[in-house]
Write a protein that holds these residues in place. Structure first.
Motif, short mmCIF file in Angstrom:
data_model
loop_
_atom_site.label_atom_id
_atom_site.label_comp_id
_atom_site.label_asym_id
_atom_site.label_seq_id
_atom_site.Cartn_x
_atom_site.Cartn_y
_atom_site.Cartn_z
N ASN A 230 1.06 -1.40 0.04
CA ASN A 230 0.10 0.22 0.02
C ASN A 230 0.86 1.27 0.00
OD1 ASN A 230 -2.25 -1.51 -0.07
ND2 ASN A 230 -2.49 -1.31 2.20
N ALA A 233 2.30 2.07 -3.54
CA ALA A 233 1.11 2.50 -4.35
C ALA A 233 0.93 4.02 -4.01
CB ALA A 233 -0.22 1.78 -4.25
N ALA A 236 3.70 6.13 -5.63
CA ALA A 236 3.59 6.25 -6.92
C ALA A 236 3.04 7.85 -7.08
CB ALA A 236 2.90 5.38 -7.53
N GLU A 237 2.12 8.12 -6.20
CA GLU A 237 1.36 9.34 -6.46
C GLU A 237 2.31 10.58 -5.80
OE1 GLU A 237 -1.44 9.76 -8.12
OE2 GLU A 237 -1.47 7.48 -8.31
N PRO A 269 4.85 -5.37 -5.59
CA PRO A 269 4.27 -4.49 -6.51
C PRO A 269 4.92 -4.32 -7.84
CG PRO A 269 4.66 -3.73 -4.21
CD PRO A 269 5.29 -5.02 -4.29
N MET A 271 4.93 -1.97 -9.36
CA MET A 271 5.53 -0.64 -9.60
C MET A 271 7.07 -0.60 -9.26
SD MET A 271 2.41 2.01 -8.47
CE MET A 271 1.96 0.77 -7.31
N THR A 276 8.60 2.72 -12.52
CA THR A 276 7.73 3.79 -11.98
C THR A 276 8.85 4.68 -11.00
OG1 THR A 276 5.84 2.47 -11.90
CG2 THR A 276 6.01 4.30 -10.42
#
Length: 317
Positions: A230, A233, A236-237, A269, A271, A276
């Motif tokens: 989590n 993820a 990534a933002e 993950p 990513m 990424t």
């Protein structure tokens, strides 16, 4: 000056203090600082003077040599610090902690961190089970600033314990269920709190006892893996190289366990495998190397080679 020894006469004449004078002056300065620290430590046992003493000692704790043994061995001092901690338990739930209350107890926690960091007092601190008094703070969920500051400072105390590689420290923390408390902060804390909590989990994993503990049951492994996933993820933002570094190191250490490595083949993950974070890691060759080793462990040379090629392509461009 005729009565002075020759060495001091020459020093005074040329305006250059001798090495012995320098040493004496330095020692006198240390003595003055310790006298100041001793007076402030005495004030901790006086309820009317305690708040100011907490503030001054926490601000100047780096200046006072051997403050930790002084705090530990002074009559009633640790009890006074614990009194500060337990006095705010009632305002944790429902959450009504004020900034002033938070600042005051965080000053007390800063002094406990000093004790936890010192080689003479670390195990005494641990054997007295003092970290347990901090766990209610780590169990809070309010995102208000006073609570966040309280969690961060409490994590700093635990972080001071794990900085020194010591299996006995890791064993104590595991026996008192520190992992779920760190995972909670990793999910809902500020970036800085998440970073410190992830660092603590990383240090626990780097000890063989900690790695075995987390990989013993699927429930423990997947609890840690879910939170790490989590966090990836979320990064990534809003990327954070410092936090990402600790996350990748946790994954790499998990991959040292054969069963965990097998599980990571299905839950690592994407990513972390598709480039990424190539730009985020541009200036961090150590973490890039960790990531490539992780991908090699989990996916074999081909996956690691593709990731390395992605980094090289990014750097050229």
């Amino acid at each position: 000056m005729t009565n002075l020894p020759q060495s001091l006469t020459l020093s005074a004449a040329y305006g250059q203090p001798s090495s012995s004078l320098n040493a004496a002056g330095a020692q006198a300065n240390v003595d003055r600082k310790m006298q100041s620290a001793e007076l402030l430590v005495l004030d901790l046992s006086n309820p009317e003077r305690r708040e100011n003493a907490l503030l001054e000692l926490s601000k100047k704790r780096e200046l006072f040599q051997d403050l930790a043994p002084l705090l530990w061995n002074s009559f009633g001092t640790i009890a006074a610090l614990l009194q500060e901690i337990v006095s705010i338990y009632p305002v944790l739930s429902p959450p009504s902690l004020t900034p002033a209350q938070s600042n005051r107890v965080c000053n007390a926690l800063a002094l406990l961190q000093c004790v936890a960091s010192h080689h003479e007092t670390r195990m005494l601190f641990l054997n007295a089970h003092i970290p347990l008094y901090l766990y209610p703070f780590l169990n809070t969920t309010s995102k208000q600033r006073p609570f966040e500051y309280l969690r961060l400072t409490s994590l700093g105390v635990i972080g001071a314990l794990v900085k020194v590689d010591d299996t006995e420290v890791i064993g104590f923390l595991l026996s008192t269920e520190i992992i779920p408390l760190c995972l909670r902060t990793m999910e809902m804390g500020s970036e800085l709190s998440k970073t410190v909590a992830t660092f603590i989990v990383q240090k626990i994993l780097l000890d063989d006892v900690g790695l075995d503990y987390i990989c013993t049951t699927p429930e423990r492994f997947f609890a840690v893996g879910r939170v790490l996933g989590n966090m990836v993820a979320a990064l990534a933002e809003q990327q954070s190289p410092r936090l990402l570094k600790h996350i990748i190191r946790c994954y790499l250490r998990l991959s040292d366990n054969p069963r965990a490595c097998d599980a990571l083949r299905s839950c690592l993950p994407d990513m972390l495998q598709d480039g990424t974070f190539s730009n985020c890691l541009r200036e961090d060759p150590t973490t890039r190397r960790w990531l490539q080793q992780l991908l090699h462990n989990v996916g074999g040379p081909r996956v690691a080679g593709l990731q390395a090629a992605a980094f090289d392509h990014m750097l050229v461009n």
